[in-house]
Design an enzyme around this catalytic site. Structure first.
Site, short mmCIF file in Angstrom:
data_model
loop_
_atom_site.label_atom_id
_atom_site.label_comp_id
_atom_site.label_asym_id
_atom_site.label_seq_id
_atom_site.Cartn_x
_atom_site.Cartn_y
_atom_site.Cartn_z
N ARG A 15 0.83 -1.22 0.00
CA ARG A 15 0.00 0.00 0.00
C ARG A 15 0.87 1.27 0.00
O ARG A 15 1.00 1.94 -1.01
CB ARG A 15 -0.94 -0.03 1.21
CG ARG A 15 -2.07 0.99 1.19
CD ARG A 15 -1.69 2.39 1.54
NE ARG A 15 -1.12 2.52 2.88
CZ ARG A 15 -0.63 3.64 3.37
NH1 ARG A 15 -0.62 4.75 2.63
NH2 ARG A 15 -0.11 3.69 4.58
N ASP A 16 1.52 1.56 1.12
CA ASP A 16 2.28 2.81 1.21
C ASP A 16 3.45 2.77 0.23
O ASP A 16 3.82 3.79 -0.37
CB ASP A 16 2.79 3.00 2.64
CG ASP A 16 2.98 4.46 3.01
OD1 ASP A 16 2.89 5.32 2.12
OD2 ASP A 16 3.24 4.75 4.20
N HIS A 229 4.41 4.56 12.80
CA HIS A 229 4.59 4.42 11.34
C HIS A 229 5.65 5.43 10.93
O HIS A 229 5.38 6.64 10.84
CB HIS A 229 3.22 4.71 10.69
CG HIS A 229 3.19 4.74 9.20
ND1 HIS A 229 2.64 3.73 8.45
CD2 HIS A 229 3.58 5.68 8.31
CE1 HIS A 229 2.70 4.05 7.16
NE2 HIS A 229 3.27 5.23 7.05
N HIS A 231 8.66 6.95 8.40
CA HIS A 231 9.33 7.01 7.11
C HIS A 231 10.80 7.35 7.41
O HIS A 231 11.10 8.01 8.40
CB HIS A 231 8.67 8.06 6.21
CG HIS A 231 7.33 7.61 5.69
ND1 HIS A 231 7.12 7.24 4.39
CD2 HIS A 231 6.14 7.44 6.31
CE1 HIS A 231 5.86 6.88 4.22
NE2 HIS A 231 5.23 6.99 5.39
N CYS A 262 8.74 9.36 -0.04
CA CYS A 262 7.76 10.44 0.11
C CYS A 262 7.94 11.48 -1.00
O CYS A 262 9.00 12.09 -1.11
CB CYS A 262 7.94 11.10 1.46
SG CYS A 262 6.90 12.53 1.63
N ASN A 275 9.23 4.19 3.64
CA ASN A 275 8.94 3.73 5.00
C ASN A 275 10.19 3.06 5.55
O ASN A 275 11.00 2.53 4.78
CB ASN A 275 7.83 2.66 4.96
CG ASN A 275 6.49 3.23 4.56
OD1 ASN A 275 6.13 3.23 3.39
ND2 ASN A 275 5.76 3.73 5.53
#
Ligand code: HMG
Ligand code: MG
Length: 311
Positions: A15-16, A229, A231, A262, A275
């Site tokens: 997902r991310d 969570h 990054h 990101c 991440n």
């Protein structure tokens, strides 16, 4: 906060990791990534998002990915997906109904994750809604998800720094967290969205969050109520894990191969790290003398595969 030595990991790479890729990864490869990740011993795989395909075209095939995973879902692994509103939840429920009909699986998706932010700027950019409006969208989601046997995670982004609003007051994080918990959300996931945190800037946020848990580190499912969570944009994520472990946090997100750069922190020539990689997370957990269920060979295989997807 917790005395448990076992640390829970959610791998968010499908997902991310893939949501911000300029190239859209093939549906079958996404499913293959999730299958490799689920073999690593992580507790949860965040498989995809039921969001507007106009906003995140990269994950427009969420239902199809779940369809491919249905025949081989292993016992004990949690599958989750992001939903921004009731429409997203309905899509997740439909996927579960189909999996029940086609494969006799009681619940393919176990958890849905709603997402908001501690900063108005990010909330508006990410969801076209103020923080208050996002919370209103979640109201019908939580009860209905629970009726369908789904757990609900609530993400709060930009817990330390927002790319639009700058530094974030820890109390703003705590206030959103309190509202999510009051809604009946089972797990709070604190996101350092742009990887800006250092142990010094993270500590007051974590202290505030732990305070808001009011001595209840686990939820009604027996899982940790608080997840972190991170990054790894500026290389501080490992130190931040160490700090969080010292404070008693026992649930973290990471991504195989460190996918998930990101876009706000990348430049035209250099892609920001994503991440925190699951390998780096596991190392930090072991360095702290704590344990995970991770199988190192399976993790290396999943990490190589993940990295290969974005070359
Ligand atoms: P909007 O444009 O304000 O609202 O989007 P809308 O109601 O006008 O919807 C726009 C279109 O999307 C409409 O279609 C809707 O039907 C459709 P049209 O009528 O124009 O053809 N739509 C949907 N389609 C599929 N599934 C849905 C859905 N809802 C509406 N659930 C909205 C508002 C929230 C939908 C939009 O802003 C959105 O989808 N945003 C998602 C953004 C996103 O996924 N961001 C990444 C995840 S968050 C993150 O990465 C942070 C995290 O990793 C933690 C951290 O690091 O901090 C979790
Ligand atoms: Mg993220």
């Amino acid at each position: 906060m917790s005395v448990n030595d076992q640390v829970r990991i959610t791998d968010v790479s499908p997902r991310d990791g893939l949501q911000a890729e300029s190239a859209i990864v093939d549906t079958a490869l996404k499913a293959q990534l999730a299958m490799l990740v689920q073999k690593t011993g992580v507790t949860e795989v965040e498989v995809s998002s039921f969001v507007s395909p106009k906003w995140i075209p990269q994950l427009g095939d969420a239902a199809a990915v779940f369809d491919l995973l249905a025949p081989s879902k292993p016992e004990g692994v949690i599958y989750s997906a992001l939903v921004p509103n009731e429409r997203g939840l309905n899509a997740a429920i439909e996927v579960n109904q189909k999996a029940r009909q086609d494969h006799g699986i009681e619940r393919l998706i176990d958890k849905v994750s709603v997402f908001t932010a501690a900063s108005e700027g990010f909330s508006l950019k990410n969801t076209n809604a103020t923080i208050e409006e996002t919370l209103q969208r979640f109201e019908p989601v939580v009860g209905k998800a629970h009726e369908h046997g789904l757990m609900v995670r609530g993400y709060i982004s930009c817990i330390v720094q927002c790319p639009f609003d700058g530094a974030i007051n820890p109390e703003s994080v705590g206030d959103v967290m309190t509202q999510l918990l009051a809604m009946g959300i089972d797990e709070i996931d604190l996101g350092d969205t742009i990887g800006a945190a250092t142990p010094e800037t993270l500590e007051p946020v974590m202290m505030e969050a732990i305070d808001r848990l009011d001595g209840e580190p686990t939820n009604s499912f027996g899982d940790p109520t608080l997840t972190l969570h991170l990054h790894d944009t500026f290389g501080h994520a490992g130190e931040c894990v160490k700090l969080a472990l010292e404070l008693g946090v026992r649930s973290f997100d990471s991504s195989a191969g460190g996918l998930g750069g990101c876009p706000y922190a990348s430049t035209q020539s250099t892609r920001a790290p994503g991440n925190i990689s699951t390998l780096a997370l596991v190392q930090a957990i072991r360095d702290a003398g704590l344990t995970t269920n991770i199988d190192d060979d399976a993790l290396i295989e999943a990490s190589k595969f993940a990295s290969g997807l974005i070359e």
